[in-house]
Design a protein around this motif. Structure first.
Motif, short mmCIF file in Angstrom:
data_model
loop_
_atom_site.label_atom_id
_atom_site.label_comp_id
_atom_site.label_asym_id
_atom_site.label_seq_id
_atom_site.Cartn_x
_atom_site.Cartn_y
_atom_site.Cartn_z
N THR A 186 -38.55 49.00 41.98
CA THR A 186 -38.62 49.87 40.80
C THR A 186 -39.95 50.63 40.77
O THR A 186 -39.98 51.85 40.54
N GLY A 187 -41.04 49.91 41.02
CA GLY A 187 -42.35 50.57 41.04
C GLY A 187 -42.46 51.57 42.17
O GLY A 187 -42.99 52.67 42.01
N LEU A 188 -41.92 51.19 43.31
CA LEU A 188 -42.00 52.05 44.48
C LEU A 188 -41.13 53.30 44.31
O LEU A 188 -41.59 54.43 44.48
N SER A 206 -39.77 54.62 41.61
CA SER A 206 -40.04 55.51 40.48
C SER A 206 -41.33 56.30 40.68
O SER A 206 -41.48 57.37 40.11
N SER A 207 -42.24 55.77 41.48
CA SER A 207 -43.48 56.53 41.71
C SER A 207 -43.41 57.35 43.00
O SER A 207 -44.26 58.21 43.21
N ARG A 208 -42.41 57.08 43.85
CA ARG A 208 -42.27 57.84 45.10
C ARG A 208 -40.83 58.33 45.23
O ARG A 208 -40.05 57.82 46.05
N PRO A 209 -40.48 59.34 44.42
CA PRO A 209 -39.09 59.82 44.44
C PRO A 209 -38.68 60.41 45.80
O PRO A 209 -37.50 60.62 46.05
N LEU A 250 -38.84 58.89 48.55
CA LEU A 250 -38.43 57.83 49.48
C LEU A 250 -36.99 57.38 49.25
O LEU A 250 -36.46 57.49 48.15
N TYR A 279 -33.97 57.17 36.70
CA TYR A 279 -35.21 56.82 36.00
C TYR A 279 -36.45 57.57 36.52
O TYR A 279 -37.20 58.16 35.75
N MET A 307 -38.94 60.09 34.64
CA MET A 307 -40.36 59.79 34.51
C MET A 307 -41.20 61.01 34.96
O MET A 307 -42.13 61.43 34.28
N SER A 308 -40.83 61.57 36.11
CA SER A 308 -41.54 62.74 36.62
C SER A 308 -41.39 63.92 35.68
O SER A 308 -42.33 64.68 35.46
N GLN A 317 -40.99 63.82 32.45
CA GLN A 317 -41.87 63.61 31.28
C GLN A 317 -43.31 63.99 31.61
O GLN A 317 -44.02 64.56 30.80
N MET A 318 -43.72 63.63 32.84
CA MET A 318 -45.09 63.95 33.25
C MET A 318 -45.28 65.46 33.35
O MET A 318 -46.30 66.00 32.91
N ALA A 322 -45.45 66.89 29.91
CA ALA A 322 -46.75 66.62 29.27
C ALA A 322 -47.80 67.59 29.79
O ALA A 322 -48.63 68.11 29.04
N GLU A 323 -47.73 67.86 31.08
CA GLU A 323 -48.67 68.80 31.68
C GLU A 323 -48.48 70.20 31.12
O GLU A 323 -49.44 70.89 30.78
#
Lengths: 350, 638
Positions: free
Chosen positions: A89-91, A93-96, A98, A314, A318-319, A321-322, A325-326
């Motif tokens: 999940t961490g991998l 969601s932070s590295r779409p 892959l 997910y 998440m991306s 939303q970021m 925000a930017e």
């Protein structure tokens, strides 16, 4: 990997063969284990998917199946018992960018890691979960598992297990999974096709693989996956097709008015009464019914893709939303401004 | 509290004052204290705060269990603690008075909401007679103020329901104290506007209550005079008042910016750490991903997965969460990937005292994993220092490819102090130094990537996140062959790997500053060694002892594993080594084991920080001196 095939125009993906996806590590499963054929199916499928080794990651927990990443020449992590979906999940969601695969077993993801499995499915993390279900604990040498049948006699249950097993597909559907499928280790073609579909799906894909443990639970699925039994005992689910099985398609599945599904002889009810499989149905109720058509690998059992629906994934959200925000803040965060974002005051020199 | 003013209309000038706001959990005391602190900070005072509240969101009203308090120490010079004994108590009900009367300084001002002192409330608080009339408060100057009735009265014609109007009484108290200590009212009025702008009736009631409190002080002729505490002469610069949890969150963001590594927080809500999640979740435009996991294990698992992917993986928790994360910390040690675990310590064991502070997780951080599993430990010493400590934890994690534990605690997490905002350019840079290509040769001479080939100096292994062709590798929790990283069950290899992992962490001692000893005179015989949040209380106690003309030394550890390289030599210089800790003597045990010195534990586990006076007495006792034998000049402050 000298030659390349072009996909999407821009960056060519190298042409690969099974060998390119095979690591230099000696495979150490017991001779005759079903895991070998699953490994082969994955290694043979990957060259066809237009993906890169360096962008592919296999994450596993603990158990026989969990040794899988060592045998792939991709990135990989053999983690701790039950936690692979959380780590993935961490991998993912932070590295779409892959392709993240989770390799797990019935003990790993339905017992110690049950919580992580259901939440990864609910969140629709972009991972492909292959659950090797052999209905036994293999690596710890033969205790019953959460998918073992009631009354099973094992080393830890000499008088028979008392526990109602999980139905992995029912569990996944109840956990809001968007892609749910079943295949088995005796049919490489069916595995490859199922894995391909699972990989294509954006979001969490859940594939249960009936896998034989020839040492501690031999022939658990023989009654339905054996060559001589398949026609009568496996019910192939194909989207848009009537659900029929038998050597001549003489059996079928009907949906009754009370919402339950049943096996019938096609000749008795008429072809037009046979349920047409719809994997894209938004409501998971019918898929759930199909997941419970068989009480175990001794009755005709559906295989194939039960459910394949779209829901936002997910990591993408998440991306998004970021990025939003930017956009709202007019650009990337400014650290100096952040540190001064509260009420501040200045103390002058002297 | 020297009093230097003679003009009877001008406010009396104080050098410092400790004020404690106390009421029911639902009375808004934390907010009141926080607002008073902010206006004092803006005025330029030095400040230190201590929020002290129960674990229950709303404990039974009027009971001792439900008392929530906020203590703030403001001064015109630099101070180290929220103060031992409040000079002023604002008590919103009898329970708040009863819970706090015992800790007040002699002659303290007690301002009570007299409306709340009815028979029923007195009984609930356990009073048999009314303390306002039975003489039990004769040591204090008591002001009885009808806060509830004035608050409801002033909002009568504003259309506010009486029940809602009554809820504004904390703003009355804030207004009154703002007058008493000549705080400007504009910042608070502006704040009320902003906070309650969308609820005009609430906004109006709060404004009216606040002004009524302020005017009450001015006109009621109850108070002999007001007071002022002038700005402190702090080091020049721009300041903000900051809590430890916010400082931790900002430190993590700063480390992310300075390393270029996107921050990934995997966490699960837990008191008193949740505010770090809340703060980080606001800053997505910094590339921060916050993931509220299904449990503590998934929180650290996701963070470790992100670290594998080349992100700055962080997890935040408190004691019970550390228990659950231990297995994954062991995996991170085996994988040798950067990861920061923030433990905002609280009272234990088990659920313990969720909102109370403790330092009892040090040995857990040090040894709380199976197998030989060392990891670096960094501890913050003040709320603002959490910022630097977080950056240091990230620096070590990234440089040495290791999980690092950052220890703070409930006292630091919620306490505040003025923080001199650093120049971004002055912050450390952190180089992820990702692997870029093969680092070894196969038997046939072809280049290959070995995930466990180490840097000669740091012993760190290469960090090779997925996405780079040619660096594909598999790692896991099984023991790995030195260099190649493939699974190895060989006993000699295992021993080598155990030693390498230990040597890597131990080697960090060469990369951290030596411990500094504050030993003014240079020939003290007593050294006080502390770590973490005891910093303020120890430093204040040391000041008190020195004010008596005596010598005492203080050393404070930020790095707990490894220890600074000069620590053994420092300890050996002093015949007496005292180690005050909010635990049963965990650091003292480590020092004794490591350096064979007779370090003596000074233990307190009451859920609250040390008071300067109690440490002062203990230091004096160990010097063979007594408070009476060597009187202080009285000018020292904490």
């Amino acid at each position: 990997m000298a030659d390349t095939a072009t996909t999407n125009g821009a960056v060519p993906v190298p042409l690969t063969t099974r060998k390119d996806w095979t690591s230099d590590q000696e495979v150490r499963w017991c001779p005759g284990c079903g895991d070998y054929s699953i490994l082969a199916a994955v290694q043979m499928l990957l060259p066809d998917l237009g993906v890169r080794r360096e962008n592919t990651v296999f994450v596993s927990g603990i158990g026989c199946a969990a040794r899988f990443p060592y045998y792939m020449s991709t990135y990989g992590m053999h983690s701790i018992h039950g936690r692979a979906p959380a780590i993935a999940t961490g991998l993912a969601s932070s590295r779409p960018d892959l392709d993240v695969w989770v390799i797990t077993g019935d003990g790993d993801s339905l017992s110690i890691g049950g919580n992580h499995l259901i939440h990864a499915l609910r969140r629709n993390i972009n991972i492909t979960i292959l659950l090797f279900n052999n209905q036994i604990y293999g690596l710890t040498k033969g205790q019953y598992s959460p998918t073992s049948e009631v009354a099973k006699v094992t080393k830890s249950t000499p008088f028979g297990s008392l526990e109602q097993p999980f139905n992995p597909l029912s569990l996944a559907l109840g956990a809001e999974a968007t892609f749910v499928a079943r295949t088995h280790d005796m049919d490489r073609k069916h595995m490859m096709e199922t894995f391909r579909r699972a990989h294509e799906h954006r979001g969490a894909s859940f594939v249960e693989i009936y896998q034989n443990c020839n040492v501690f639970n031999d022939a658990a699925f023989e009654g339905i996956t054996g060559k001589d039994h398949r026609a009568e005992m496996l019910i192939p689910l194909e989207h848009g097709q009537p659900i029929r099985f038998g050597a001549d398609g003489e059996h079928g599945v009907v949906l009754r008015s009370d919402g339950t599904v049943h096996i019938v002889d096609v000749a008795e009810v008429g072809e037009d009464q046979i349920l047409v499989h719809d994997a894209h149905r938004d409501n998971p109720g019918l898929a759930f019914q199909l997941s419970r058509l068989s009480r175990g690998p001794f009755e005709p059992t559906p295989i194939g893709v039960f459910r394949d629906v779209e829901r936002p994934e997910y990591g993408t959200q998440m991306s998004d939303q970021m990025a939003a925000a930017e956009a709202r803040r007019g650009g990337k965060g400014d650290l100096a401004a952040l540190l001064r974002s509260g009420s501040t005051w200045t103390v002058g020199a002297g | 509290m020297s009093d230097t003013t003679t003009d009877e209309h001008a406010p009396h000038t104080l050098d410092r004052v400790v004020i404690r706001f106390a009421g029911d959990s639902g009375d808004g005391m934390q907010l009141t204290g926080d607002r008073f602190t902010t206006s004092s900070a803006l005025l330029g005072n030095d400040i230190a705060t201590f929020p002290d509240f129960p674990a229950e969101i709303r404990a039974p009203a009027g009971t001792l269990a439900g008392v929530s308090a906020f203590q703030v120490h403001i001064s015109d010079h630099d101070i180290l603690t929220p103060g031992d004994a409040p000079n002023v108590l604002v008590a919103m009900n009898p329970a708040a008075l009863r819970a706090n009367a015992g800790i007040l300084s002699p002659g303290a001002i007690v301002i009570v909401n007299v409306d709340a002192f009815d028979e029923r409330s007195l009984t609930k608080a356990g009073y048999e007679t009314n303390p306002l009339s039975d003489g039990s408060l004769s040591a204090f100057t008591v002001y009885e103020v009808p806060m509830t009735s004035i608050t409801t009265e002033v909002s009568k014609d504003a259309g506010v329901k009486p029940r809602d109007a009554e809820r504004s009484k904390n703003f009355f108290a804030l207004g009154l104290i703002s007058w008493l200590y000549t705080r400007p009212i504009e910042p608070t009025l502006a704040w009320i506007d902003e906070r309650f702008g969308s609820k005009p009736l609430v906004r109006e009631a709060n404004v009216r209550a606040f002004k009524a409190g302020y005017h009450f002080g001015e006109t009621a002729e109850l108070f002999e005079s007001s007071y002022e505490v002038r700005p402190a002469s702090l080091e020049p610069g721009e300041y903000a008042n900051i809590t430890g949890n916010t400082a931790t969150a900002w430190g993590l963001i700063a480390a992310s910016v300075r390393s270029g590594l996107p921050l990934f927080l995997g966490t699960y809500p837990i008191t008193p750490a949740s505010d770090i999640l809340h703060e980080l979740s606001k800053h997505k435009h910094f590339g921060v991903r916050t993931f509220q996991a299904e449990d503590e294990i998934a929180g650290i698992g996701a963070a470790l997965g992100a670290s594998f992917g080349g992100q700055l993986g962080v997890t935040t928790t408190s004691g019970p969460g550390v228990d659950l994360k231990s297995e994954t910390m062991g995996l991170a040690i085996s994988l040798e990937l950067p990861l920061v675990i923030v433990d905002v310590q609280r009272g234990g064991p088990s659920t313990g005292l969720p909102t109370k502070t403790e330092q009892a997780d040090l040995l857990h951080a040090m040894y709380g994993r199976h197998g030989e599993a060392p990891l670096p430990i960094v501890a913050a010493k003040t709320p603002a220092h959490c910022f630097d400590a977080a950056i240091e934890a990230v620096r070590l994690a990234v440089t040495y490819r290791t999980p690092v534990m950052l220890l703070t605690d409930g006292y630091l997490a919620n306490g505040t102090e003025p923080w001199r905002i650093p120049d971004v350019e002055s912050l450390p840079t952190i180089d992820p130094a990702f692997a870029t290509g093969p680092n070894a040769e196969g038997p046939d001479g072809t280049p290959r990537f070995e995930p466990y080939a180490r840097d000669e100096n740091t012993l760190a292994r290469p960090w090779a996140p997925p996405g780079v062709a040619g660096l594909e590798h598999r790692i896991g929790g099984l023991e790995k062959a030195d260099g190649a990283g493939s699974v190895s069950y060989d006993g000699m290899n295992h021993e080598r790997m155990v030693h390498l992992r230990a040597a890597k962490v131990a080697g960090i001692a060469a990369d951290i500053p030596p411990v500094e000893v504050d030993d003014e005179g240079g020939d003290a015989s007593v050294l006080v060694v502390g770590w973490g949040s005891t910093y303020g209380a120890i430093a204040a106690a040391v000041r008190r002892v020195r004010a008596r003309g005596l010598q005492v030394a203080h050393a404070h550890l930020v790095h707990l594993n490894p220890f600074p390289s000069n620590l053994g030599e420092v300890l050996a210089r002093y015949p007496t080594v005292l180690v005050p800790e909010i635990n049963m003597g965990q650091l003292s045990r480590l020092l004794r084991a490591e350096y064979l010195v007779p370090a003596m534990s000074v233990s307190k586990v009451q859920g609250v920080p040390f008071r300067a006076a109690e440490l002062e007495a203990i230091i004096l006792e160990h010097m063979g001196a007594t408070a009476a034998a060597a009187p202080s000049d009285g000018k020292v402050s904490d």
